[in-house]
Enzyme design. Structure first.
Site, PDB file in Angstrom:
ATOM      1  N   HIS A  72      -5.318 -33.168  17.863  1.00 31.41           N
ATOM      2  CA  HIS A  72      -4.230 -34.024  18.347  1.00 31.41           C
ATOM      3  C   HIS A  72      -3.074 -33.197  18.886  1.00 31.41           C
ATOM      4  O   HIS A  72      -1.947 -33.683  18.990  1.00 31.41           O
ATOM      5  CB  HIS A  72      -3.770 -34.950  17.218  1.00 31.41           C
ATOM      6  CG  HIS A  72      -4.843 -35.915  16.823  1.00 31.41           C
ATOM      7  ND1 HIS A  72      -5.024 -37.121  17.457  1.00 31.41           N
ATOM      8  CD2 HIS A  72      -5.838 -35.806  15.913  1.00 31.41           C
ATOM      9  CE1 HIS A  72      -6.067 -37.737  16.929  1.00 31.41           C
ATOM     10  NE2 HIS A  72      -6.592 -36.958  15.991  1.00 31.41           N
ATOM     11  N   GLY A  90      -4.832  -1.909   5.037  1.00 34.52           N
ATOM     12  CA  GLY A  90      -4.070  -3.060   4.541  1.00 34.52           C
ATOM     13  C   GLY A  90      -4.743  -4.388   4.840  1.00 34.52           C
ATOM     14  O   GLY A  90      -4.855  -5.266   3.979  1.00 34.52           O
ATOM     15  N   ARG A  91      -5.247  -4.546   6.053  1.00 35.45           N
ATOM     16  CA  ARG A  91      -5.839  -5.837   6.439  1.00 35.45           C
ATOM     17  C   ARG A  91      -7.254  -6.011   5.892  1.00 35.45           C
ATOM     18  O   ARG A  91      -7.889  -7.028   6.142  1.00 35.45           O
ATOM     19  CB  ARG A  91      -5.801  -5.981   7.963  1.00 35.45           C
ATOM     20  CG  ARG A  91      -6.416  -4.821   8.722  1.00 35.45           C
ATOM     21  CD  ARG A  91      -6.025  -4.863  10.192  1.00 35.45           C
ATOM     22  NE  ARG A  91      -6.460  -3.696  10.932  1.00 35.45           N
ATOM     23  CZ  ARG A  91      -5.769  -2.563  11.055  1.00 35.45           C
ATOM     24  NH1 ARG A  91      -4.598  -2.450  10.448  1.00 35.45           N
ATOM     25  NH2 ARG A  91      -6.232  -1.553  11.758  1.00 35.45           N
ATOM     26  N   GLU A 102      10.508  -4.630   4.457  1.00 43.42           N
ATOM     27  CA  GLU A 102      10.572  -6.042   4.074  1.00 43.42           C
ATOM     28  C   GLU A 102      10.259  -6.208   2.578  1.00 43.42           C
ATOM     29  O   GLU A 102      10.955  -6.909   1.847  1.00 43.42           O
ATOM     30  CB  GLU A 102       9.571  -6.880   4.875  1.00 43.42           C
ATOM     31  CG  GLU A 102       9.883  -7.021   6.351  1.00 43.42           C
ATOM     32  CD  GLU A 102       9.281  -5.912   7.205  1.00 43.42           C
ATOM     33  OE1 GLU A 102       8.944  -4.827   6.671  1.00 43.42           O
ATOM     34  OE2 GLU A 102       9.166  -6.134   8.424  1.00 43.42           O
ATOM     35  N   GLU A 153      -4.718  -6.672  14.718  1.00 46.44           N
ATOM     36  CA  GLU A 153      -4.190  -5.358  14.335  1.00 46.44           C
ATOM     37  C   GLU A 153      -5.305  -4.307  14.417  1.00 46.44           C
ATOM     38  O   GLU A 153      -5.046  -3.129  14.647  1.00 46.44           O
ATOM     39  CB  GLU A 153      -3.581  -5.399  12.921  1.00 46.44           C
ATOM     40  CG  GLU A 153      -2.652  -4.235  12.632  1.00 46.44           C
ATOM     41  CD  GLU A 153      -1.802  -4.410  11.383  1.00 46.44           C
ATOM     42  OE1 GLU A 153      -0.602  -4.737  11.503  1.00 46.44           O
ATOM     43  OE2 GLU A 153      -2.331  -4.219  10.276  1.00 46.44           O
ATOM     44  N   LYS A 199       9.521  -0.993  13.989  1.00 46.48           N
ATOM     45  CA  LYS A 199      10.083  -0.676  12.672  1.00 46.48           C
ATOM     46  C   LYS A 199      11.217   0.328  12.805  1.00 46.48           C
ATOM     47  O   LYS A 199      12.297   0.159  12.235  1.00 46.48           O
ATOM     48  CB  LYS A 199       9.009  -0.020  11.785  1.00 46.48           C
ATOM     49  CG  LYS A 199       8.004  -0.929  11.155  1.00 46.48           C
ATOM     50  CD  LYS A 199       7.228  -0.105  10.124  1.00 46.48           C
ATOM     51  CE  LYS A 199       5.878  -0.710   9.810  1.00 46.48           C
ATOM     52  NZ  LYS A 199       5.039   0.162   8.994  1.00 46.48           N
ATOM     53  N   LYS A 248       0.835  -1.203   0.000  1.00 41.27           N
ATOM     54  CA  LYS A 248       0.000   0.000   0.000  1.00 41.27           C
ATOM     55  C   LYS A 248       0.872   1.257   0.000  1.00 41.27           C
ATOM     56  O   LYS A 248       0.691   2.151  -0.790  1.00 41.27           O
ATOM     57  CB  LYS A 248      -0.915  -0.037   1.227  1.00 41.27           C
ATOM     58  CG  LYS A 248      -1.822   1.151   1.361  1.00 41.27           C
ATOM     59  CD  LYS A 248      -2.773   0.982   2.538  1.00 41.27           C
ATOM     60  CE  LYS A 248      -3.453   2.310   2.836  1.00 41.27           C
ATOM     61  NZ  LYS A 248      -4.396   2.231   3.952  1.00 41.27           N
TER      62      LYS A 248
HETATM   63  O1  F6P Z   1       2.200  -4.113   9.893  1.00 42.72           O
HETATM   64  C1  F6P Z   1       1.833  -2.823   9.564  1.00 42.72           C
HETATM   65  C2  F6P Z   1       1.312  -2.725   8.181  1.00 42.72           C
HETATM   66  O2  F6P Z   1       1.165  -1.367   7.892  1.00 42.72           O
HETATM   67  C3  F6P Z   1       0.010  -3.468   7.943  1.00 42.72           C
HETATM   68  O3  F6P Z   1      -1.085  -2.796   8.412  1.00 42.72           O
HETATM   69  C4  F6P Z   1       0.047  -3.619   6.473  1.00 42.72           C
HETATM   70  O4  F6P Z   1      -0.894  -4.534   6.023  1.00 42.72           O
HETATM   71  C5  F6P Z   1       1.481  -4.051   6.292  1.00 42.72           C
HETATM   72  O5  F6P Z   1       2.199  -3.277   7.224  1.00 42.72           O
HETATM   73  C6  F6P Z   1       2.034  -3.870   4.914  1.00 42.72           C
HETATM   74  O6  F6P Z   1       2.012  -2.526   4.502  1.00 42.72           O
HETATM   75  P1  F6P Z   1       2.191  -2.130   3.011  1.00 42.72           P
HETATM   76  O7  F6P Z   1       1.090  -2.725   2.216  1.00 42.72           O
HETATM   77  O8  F6P Z   1       2.155  -0.623   2.990  1.00 42.72           O
HETATM   78  O9  F6P Z   1       3.519  -2.641   2.536  1.00 42.72           O
END
Ligand code: F6P
Length: 549
Positions: free
Chosen positions: A390, A273-274, A217, A359, A514, A211
């Site tokens: 199990h 995002g979620r 990452e 979240e 972060k 987003k």
């Molecule tokens: O973990 C924080 C967060 O902002 C989530 O809410 C989001 O889904 C994820 O990181 C990834 O963010 P992005 O889509 O901006 O890379």
């Protein structure tokens, strides 16, 4: 009263009434509730689209449910719901609208943000995605060397990974089996390595899903993927255009990465995002299942959106499920909530719900910044049955904790199973029904004795029961049913956040880690001094440096 003119939740008469009711009720027993009202097994059920929701095995009476609905009315859950659907900026800390419901709105619907109808934009992107997905699926979209795309790798994390990864697993029987689709999220280089090690770069498309397009990452993995591609192809930067597309709200950063903005599929700041896998973030899924199936999934979401919007509170499934969670978390002391799908295809469903729920509702200040004085979101956990049976069901059955659980199952298996494997489905579902029964009704000491069990073993083999479950059944796990299930949980989470008076749509809690990670990294790679490290972390960093090869 708080800044919004709302009385503090735990000072509301409706809250106090529930606390008093809980005391008067004492230890409510499911055996007794069913003995008093055998009709409960059908009476406490709802049909929502294709979902049959049975909430009869809950530690509630008609009075409990009435008092819970009173609390929902007093906290104006439906008022906030309507504000969400109207496009009001109910994400107060980010000053944003919350409009994942617009992502599945009908083409002719009108939903405005700042006076602009956003529905045409949603459908324009869906149409572009459909066109692109068809081109990949048909082989019309080729890689840099002219070969057709056979591998799709989604690079994203959190909401830009969990949704499409979960849905891809859930809908595997509907996927094009000639395509290899993988998901890379972890900044651990092993994740990307394992995802691409057996792939031919000439046939591989990377979908960079972010987003913000600033998530470390994702940007790191996308950069490594680009290097893997270019060195594998022996090509220059010009090869990127045929092998990388982006899903983002940030065109500038996408262009900065070297992806042609014409190959960016857009979404908007009013999509959390979620809550995003039914937006452009679902492109990998759309390529896998095809645009028609993807739209069936959106239709499924919409069925539950309309139900949430229109059903009266007595029949409103997200409201009732949300209220049951309030009952357990706020009045009976439950800390967790288990989601136990009896479907191999839902193997990632609970992990997806963890982000959705935790979240969203893992908050401890109210919308006006005042601390909450009540419990908020539960720890959500679980894995598919029967595997969990199990492993950890022992603790649910005979441990000391109250763990409300959802059992999710399907009447028919999907996919091309042969007759023998199809027949296993009845055994799978027999386990679901058996667990619901055993959890609710247990086995008394008398029943154990009647089986001739030696007296010293009776306490060990007695099941207290009274463990509450919701059972959700559907005919089969289709794209529409998956959309319905996800929307059911989205709105349940909404209901709870509304009652707790928290902002379910921000996520400031992920920021500190972060920032600190970025500060610590130079200490690991370059041996730089990091000012302000606490003694414990400083010692860990020193140990790491000593042992680093
Ligand atoms: O973990 C924080 C967060 O902002 C989530 O809410 C989001 O889904 C994820 O990181 C990834 O963010 P992005 O889509 O901006 O890379």
């Amino acid at each position: 009263m708080n800044a919004e003119g709302r009385a503090r939740l735990n000072q509301m008469p409706e809250w106090t009434a529930l606390a008093k009711h809980r005391e008067e009720l004492g230890e409510v027993r499911l055996r007794e509730l069913f003995a008093a009202d055998p009709g409960r097994g059908t009476g406490y059920t709802l049909q929502v689209g294709d979902l049959y929701v049975d909430y009869s095995k809950h530690l509630v009476t008609d009075e409990t449910l009435r008092l819970l609905r009173d609390l929902a009315a007093a906290t104006d859950v439906f008022g906030l719901r309507d504000a969400m659907f109207r496009g009001e900026k109910i994400n107060v800390t980010e000053n944003r609208a919350v409009l994942h419901v617009a992502l599945r709105a009908a083409r002719d619907a009108v939903i405005e943000v700042d006076g602009e109808n956003v529905v045409p934009k949603v459908h324009a992107v869906l149409d572009r995605m459909s066109d692109f997905a068809e081109r990949v699926r048909s082989g019309a979209w080729t890689g840099h060397t002219g070969r057709r795309i056979r591998n799709v790798v989604n690079i994203g994390i959190g909401g830009s990974d969990l949704g499409p990864a979960m849905a891809y697993e859930a809908l595997r029987p509907f996927t094009d089996r000639s395509l290899t689709v993988r998901f890379v999220s972890n900044v651990d280089g092993s994740d990307l390595h394992e995802a691409v090690r057996d792939l031919d770069p000439a046939e591989t498309l990377f979908i960079v899903a972010s987003k913000t397009f600033t998530t470390i990452e994702t940007v790191t993995n996308a950069t490594s993927a680009r290097n893997w591609l270019l060195s594998g192809l022996g090509a220059g930067q010009e090869a990127v255009a045929r092998h990388f597309v982006a899903l983002s709200t940030n065109a500038e950063k996408v262009a900065g990465f070297g992806i042609d903005p014409a190959h960016m599929f857009e979404f908007w700041d009013w999509v959390g995002g979620r809550y995003s896998y039914d937006s452009a973030i679902g492109l990998s899924l759309m390529i896998a299942i095809g645009p028609d199936r993807f739209r069936e999934m959106l239709d499924g979401f919409r069925i539950v959106d309309e139900h949430f919007r229109n059903a009266a509170s007595e029949a409103n499934a997200p409201l009732i499920l949300g209220l049951l969670g309030i009952w357990y978390g706020n009045f009976l002391g439950a800390q967790t909530h288990a989601v136990l799908p009896y479907s191999h295809y839902l193997s990632k469903f609970t992990a997806y719900l963890q982000q959705l729920d935790m979240e969203s509702n893992g908050k401890s200040v109210q919308r006006d910044g005042e601390p909450v004085q009540w419990q908020t979101g539960p720890v959500v956990w679980g894995t598919p049955g029967t595997n969990g049976q199990h492993a950890y069901y022992q603790l649910i059955h005979q441990g000391t904790k109250l763990i409300p659980a959802d059992l999710i199952g399907f009447v028919n298996p999907v996919g091309e199973l042969d007759d023998e494997l199809k027949a296993q489905h009845d055994l799978l579902m027999a386990n679901l029904f058996a667990q619901g029964q055993a959890l609710a009704f247990g086995k008394t000491a008398e029943e154990v004795r009647a089986e001739g069990v030696p007296e010293e073993q009776v306490p060990h083999r007695t099941f207290r029961g009274n463990h509450p479950t919701t059972t959700i059944l559907a005919t089969e796990l289709t794209p529409s049913v998956l959309g319905q299930l996800v929307a059911l949980y989205e709105h349940k989470v909404f209901v709870q956040g509304a009652i707790w008076n928290i902002d379910s749509f921000d996520q400031w809690g992920v920021e500190l880690g972060k920032v600190l990670a970025q500060r610590v990294e130079p200490a690991l790679t370059e041996g730089a001094e990091v000012p302000g490290l606490d003694p414990s972390t400083a010692a860990l960093v020193a140990a790491y440096r000593d042992l680093r090869k």
